[in-house]
Design a protein around this motif. Structure first.
Motif, PDB file in Angstrom:
ATOM      1  N   TRP A  21      89.755  14.070  11.911  1.00  0.00           N
ATOM      2  CA  TRP A  21      89.414  14.325  13.311  1.00  0.00           C
ATOM      3  C   TRP A  21      88.807  13.084  13.962  1.00  0.00           C
ATOM      4  N   ASP A  32      96.426  27.113  15.851  1.00  0.00           N
ATOM      5  CA  ASP A  32      95.000  26.896  16.136  1.00  0.00           C
ATOM      6  C   ASP A  32      94.667  25.413  16.104  1.00  0.00           C
ATOM      7  N   THR A  33      95.246  24.699  15.131  1.00  0.00           N
ATOM      8  CA  THR A  33      95.011  23.256  15.070  1.00  0.00           C
ATOM      9  C   THR A  33      95.617  22.558  16.273  1.00  0.00           C
ATOM     10  N   ALA A  72      93.431  23.007  19.264  1.00  0.00           N
ATOM     11  CA  ALA A  72      92.254  22.132  19.185  1.00  0.00           C
ATOM     12  C   ALA A  72      92.628  20.689  19.503  1.00  0.00           C
ATOM     13  N   GLN A  91      92.789  19.761  23.160  1.00  0.00           N
ATOM     14  CA  GLN A  91      91.520  19.724  23.887  1.00  0.00           C
ATOM     15  C   GLN A  91      90.705  18.468  23.625  1.00  0.00           C
TER      16      GLN A  91
END
Length: 306
Positions: free
Chosen positions: A240, A264-265, A268, A271
């Motif tokens: 990340w 979901d990844t 993320a 964003q």
């Protein structure tokens, strides 16, 4: 020239199995229109090799030069003396040498990156460094979080070193472990499979050093579950951090049925960091092969748009 030339570059760091300078191989698809001031570097997945990108390279050739890499231990690149060196930091260092070579060869060249799975992780490591960063980045079915179920699936076949009596038998085996690639015609599958084979003593072997599985299995077969979970969390945090440092416009490709890159990844990823656009492909898991027309067109539209 519509076919690639096999090139080699001497790289440092990890030593070669056979001793002497270690070489990394790459396939050089020169632009058919002389547009070599724009280079697209293509980097494959964990157990694959550079000829995976033939279809994409032929589509890009009128517009730019394509460089498709055989990562260390795969294809025509040298095998490593230390199996534990088969990890992303080694690959990032090797690709850094290639990028510096391409920039020295043609100052001012624009370099883009297309990375499938492991090739995308390497691309994140490169793109997070401003002096090396590509102008545009394509992450093909990979992100900072890799689903554990996918790692377990890959671990069932990685490094087994199967031997086949015929190319057809090898094709069938590769199809059995690559169902996530989605539908392909028999011709498309042969084109993807045959560069994966090496003939020795009248039989067919896979193209890579079976020892590429050593660090992978060391990670996934830890008997200390608590230590393993801590290592996974630390690895995700580091990825990340790399991802958040990326400034290049980024496109994420995903197979709708992918077991490696979750939605979901992806949400993320959208964003934070480069806030990429994501395109999903129905009927495909891990990973899109960039052979189907819609997949190729998606990449071309992103890389060639003004």
């Amino acid at each position: 020239m519509t076919e690639p030339q096999l090139q080699h570059i001497v790289v440092g760091g990890a030593a070669a199995r056979e001793g002497g300078p270690r070489c990394m191989a790459w396939w050089d698809w020169r632009s058919t229109q002389g547009r070599d001031d724009h280079v697209v570097v293509c980097v494959h997945g964990l157990s694959r090799q550079g000829r995976d990108f033939d279809t994409l390279a032929r589509a890009l050739q009128p517009h730019c030069r394509v460089v498709a890499v055989d990562v260390a231990g795969r294809g025509h690149s040298d095998w490593l003396a230390d199996p534990m060196a088969y990890q992303v930091p080694t690959y990032v260092a090797d690709l850094t040498a290639l990028l510096l070579h391409l920039r020295a060869e043609r100052p001012g060249v624009r370099i883009d990156w297309v990375g499938t799975s492991m090739g995308g992780l390497i691309g994140m490591g490169v793109a997070a460094q401003p002096p090396l960063a590509p102008t545009r980045l394509v992450l093909n079915d990979v992100g900072p979080v890799v689903q554990w179920e996918a790692l377990m699936r890959i671990g069932t076949y990685l490094g087994l070193d199967p031997v086949f009596d015929s190319e057809e038998a090898a094709d069938e085996y590769l199809a059995s472990i690559s169902k996530g690639f989605g539908p392909h015609t028999p011709e498309q599958w042969r084109a993807l499979s045959r560069p994966m084979l090496r003939q020795r003593d009248g039989r067919f072997h896979l193209h890579y050093d079976p020892a590429i599985a050593v660090p992978f299995k060391a990670m996934t077969q830890s008997v200390e579950m608590q230590a393993l979970q801590a290592a996974v969390r630390a690895g995700e945090a580091a990825l990340w951090d790399l991802y958040d440092a990326i400034a290049a416009p980024t496109l994420v490709l995903r197979g709708e049925d992918s077991d490696l890159l979750s939605m979901d990844t992806v949400k993320a990823m959208q964003q934070r960091g480069p806030r990429p656009r994501c395109v999903s492909f129905a009927g495909v898991g891990h990973a899109p092969t960039l052979v189907a027309d819609d997949q190729v067109r998606t990449v071309l539209d992103f890389l060639l748009s003004p």
